[in-house]
Design an enzyme around this catalytic site. Structure first.
Site, PDB file in Angstrom:
ATOM      1  N   TYR A  71     -20.997   8.296  75.196  1.00  0.00           N
ATOM      2  CA  TYR A  71     -20.514   9.161  74.112  1.00  0.00           C
ATOM      3  C   TYR A  71     -21.216   8.801  72.805  1.00  0.00           C
ATOM      4  O   TYR A  71     -21.821   9.657  72.160  1.00  0.00           O
ATOM      5  CB  TYR A  71     -19.004   8.972  73.993  1.00  0.00           C
ATOM      6  CG  TYR A  71     -18.327   9.847  72.966  1.00  0.00           C
ATOM      7  CD1 TYR A  71     -18.123  11.202  73.196  1.00  0.00           C
ATOM      8  CD2 TYR A  71     -17.848   9.308  71.767  1.00  0.00           C
ATOM      9  CE1 TYR A  71     -17.465  12.001  72.262  1.00  0.00           C
ATOM     10  CE2 TYR A  71     -17.190  10.102  70.830  1.00  0.00           C
ATOM     11  CZ  TYR A  71     -17.000  11.443  71.083  1.00  0.00           C
ATOM     12  OH  TYR A  71     -16.346  12.227  70.153  1.00  0.00           O
ATOM     13  N   ASP A  72     -21.179   7.506  72.448  1.00  0.00           N
ATOM     14  CA  ASP A  72     -21.733   7.080  71.148  1.00  0.00           C
ATOM     15  C   ASP A  72     -23.227   7.378  71.053  1.00  0.00           C
ATOM     16  O   ASP A  72     -23.705   7.957  70.075  1.00  0.00           O
ATOM     17  CB  ASP A  72     -21.545   5.568  70.945  1.00  0.00           C
ATOM     18  CG  ASP A  72     -20.089   5.126  70.980  1.00  0.00           C
ATOM     19  OD1 ASP A  72     -19.229   5.938  71.353  1.00  0.00           O
ATOM     20  OD2 ASP A  72     -19.824   3.961  70.660  1.00  0.00           O
TER      21      ASP A  72
ATOM     22  N   ARG B  84      -7.002   2.610  62.990  1.00  0.00           N
ATOM     23  CA  ARG B  84      -7.659   3.915  62.976  1.00  0.00           C
ATOM     24  C   ARG B  84      -7.098   4.689  61.786  1.00  0.00           C
ATOM     25  O   ARG B  84      -6.025   4.368  61.272  1.00  0.00           O
ATOM     26  CB  ARG B  84      -7.373   4.719  64.259  1.00  0.00           C
ATOM     27  CG  ARG B  84      -7.933   4.121  65.547  1.00  0.00           C
ATOM     28  CD  ARG B  84      -9.450   4.183  65.599  1.00  0.00           C
ATOM     29  NE  ARG B  84      -9.950   3.778  66.906  1.00  0.00           N
ATOM     30  CZ  ARG B  84     -10.185   2.511  67.275  1.00  0.00           C
ATOM     31  NH1 ARG B  84      -9.959   1.514  66.435  1.00  0.00           N
ATOM     32  NH2 ARG B  84     -10.669   2.249  68.466  1.00  0.00           N
TER      33      ARG B  84
ATOM     34  N   ARG C 233     -11.394   1.149  61.661  1.00  0.00           N
ATOM     35  CA  ARG C 233     -12.131   2.387  61.350  1.00  0.00           C
ATOM     36  C   ARG C 233     -11.441   3.109  60.191  1.00  0.00           C
ATOM     37  O   ARG C 233     -10.240   3.320  60.229  1.00  0.00           O
ATOM     38  CB  ARG C 233     -12.171   3.298  62.574  1.00  0.00           C
ATOM     39  CG  ARG C 233     -12.976   4.541  62.345  1.00  0.00           C
ATOM     40  CD  ARG C 233     -13.024   5.422  63.569  1.00  0.00           C
ATOM     41  NE  ARG C 233     -13.797   4.872  64.655  1.00  0.00           N
ATOM     42  CZ  ARG C 233     -13.551   5.166  65.930  1.00  0.00           C
ATOM     43  NH1 ARG C 233     -12.561   5.955  66.250  1.00  0.00           N
ATOM     44  NH2 ARG C 233     -14.299   4.663  66.874  1.00  0.00           N
TER      45      ARG C 233
END
Ligand code: NAD
Ligand code: UDP
Length: 313
Positions: free
Chosen positions: A145-146, A211, A277
């Site tokens: 994904y990244d 997050r 994050r």
């Protein structure tokens, strides 16, 4: 009135975007493979004269005439889903981007890429500004994904330099809201569904990882502002809500807002799970005049109400 393609349009974010574009009077082609999306998400649009639903995988080239804009959102976003067939995830990001860029070249459309905060990996700079190049493990289980999304960004900027395409790249931070699938696997939907079912809330690791959660309506507003910005504004541009929470704090809020008696259980932390994050949204504020309006508490209430209805069916 514009003709606009939304890939991944039957997914969580894509379906909200389709709603907004149709409400503004545009003609929308919603293209989706239905891997994680569902026709139910666009049930309110099917049959509308300006709405077309098309089953297609972005890995394969496609020709659609007369497009003014392309929003490329097709890609599974939940770690559970993108790790299910990692090779297809990589193809979706890379070949999907290539196919949409070629389509933009052929039609003259402006093209928008849904990139991600995952390009920053497990960040060593906090909060993350766009200038940060990131800390990604190239061979881990999140890399499909990244690295797929990183390669897609590269393709967008190379196409812009080589072919003068009009591009828009947004880096999306964790976003939640109604129409996330109940089995999506991401933390907000997991916690809410578990709380409403009276099941234990599954906290991965010790729950101290953070997050920053953005409500879907705020994000979609940002998407449209970016698409409609001056051609010189290409991004990449961060979009997310800077409010930062640990997973324990999130679990406690969900328990309080649902009134659930569920307990927390602790499970192993997945490999390469980012520890922290938070978006630096200075650029989005100054260039687009955008910032999120919906606080976590408010957004959770709306999302809980949605899942109550879904689970009651
Ligand atoms: P989602 O899984 O609900 O939606 C993705 C949609 O893309 C689904 O409808 C799925 O069927 C479709 N799709 C997947 N692979 C496809 C393929 N090969 N061809 C055609 N369609 C395909 O996820 P979402 O949260 O709505 O995410 C939308 C986009 O935003 C994704 O590109 C994702 O990477 C990006 N993003 C989302 C978040 C978030 O927190 N929601 C964060 C960062 C980036
Ligand atoms: N997470 C959790 N319980 C769950 C699902 C996720 O504690 O049931 C954690 C996960 O390990 C991560 C955070 O919540 O630290 C956000 O996970 P999500 O899959 O929603 O998004 P991402 O990791 O891609 O940011």
């Amino acid at each position: 009135m514009k003709k606009i393609l939304v890939t991944g349009g039957a997914g969580f974010l894509g379906s909200h975007l389709c709603d907004r574009l149709i409400a503004q009077g545009h003609q929308v082609v919603c293209l989706d493979s239905f891997f994680t999306g569902n026709e139910r998400n666009v049930a309110g649009l099917v049959g509308h004269p300006a709405f077309t639903l098309m089953r297609h995988d972005v890995v394969d080239a496609v020709r659609i005439d007369g497009l003014d804009e392309i929003y490329n959102l097709a890609c599974p976003a939940s770690p559970v889903h993108y790790q299910y067939d990692p090779i297809h995830t990589m193809k979706t990001s890379v070949l999907g981007a290539l196919n949409m860029l070629e389509l933009a070249r052929a039609t003259g459309a402006k093209v928008f890429q849904a990139s991600t905060s995952e390009v920053y990996g497990d960040p060593t700079v906090h909060p993350q500004p766009e200038a940060y190049w990131g800390n990604v493990n190239t061979i881990g289980i999140r890399s499909c994904y990244d690295e797929g999304k990183r390669a897609a960004e590269t393709l967008f900027f190379d196409y812009q330099r080589a072919h003068s395409l009009k591009i828009k790249v947004v880096r999306i931070f964790n976003t939640y809201g109604p129409r996330m699938a109940a089995d999506d696997g991401r933390v907000v939907s997991n916690f809410i569904v578990q709380a409403l079912r009276g099941e234990d809330l599954t906290v991965y690791g010790d729950g101290s990882q953070t997050r920053s959660f953005c409500y879907a309506d705020d994000l979609v507003e940002g998407f449209m502002r970016l698409m409609n910005s001056d051609d010189a504004v290409t991004g990449p541009i961060n979009m997310g809500n800077p409010g930062e929470f640990t997973m324990i704090e999130l679990a406690e809020r969900v328990l309080r807002l649902t009134g659930s008696k569920s307990k927390l259980i602790f499970m192993p932390l997945p490999q390469d799970d980012p520890k922290q994050r938070q978006p630096d949204i200075t650029r989005a504020k100054s260039v687009l005049g955008w910032e999120p309006k919906v606080a976590l508490e408010q957004g959770l209430e709306k999302t809980i109400a949605y899942f109550r209805t879904v689970l009651a069916k």
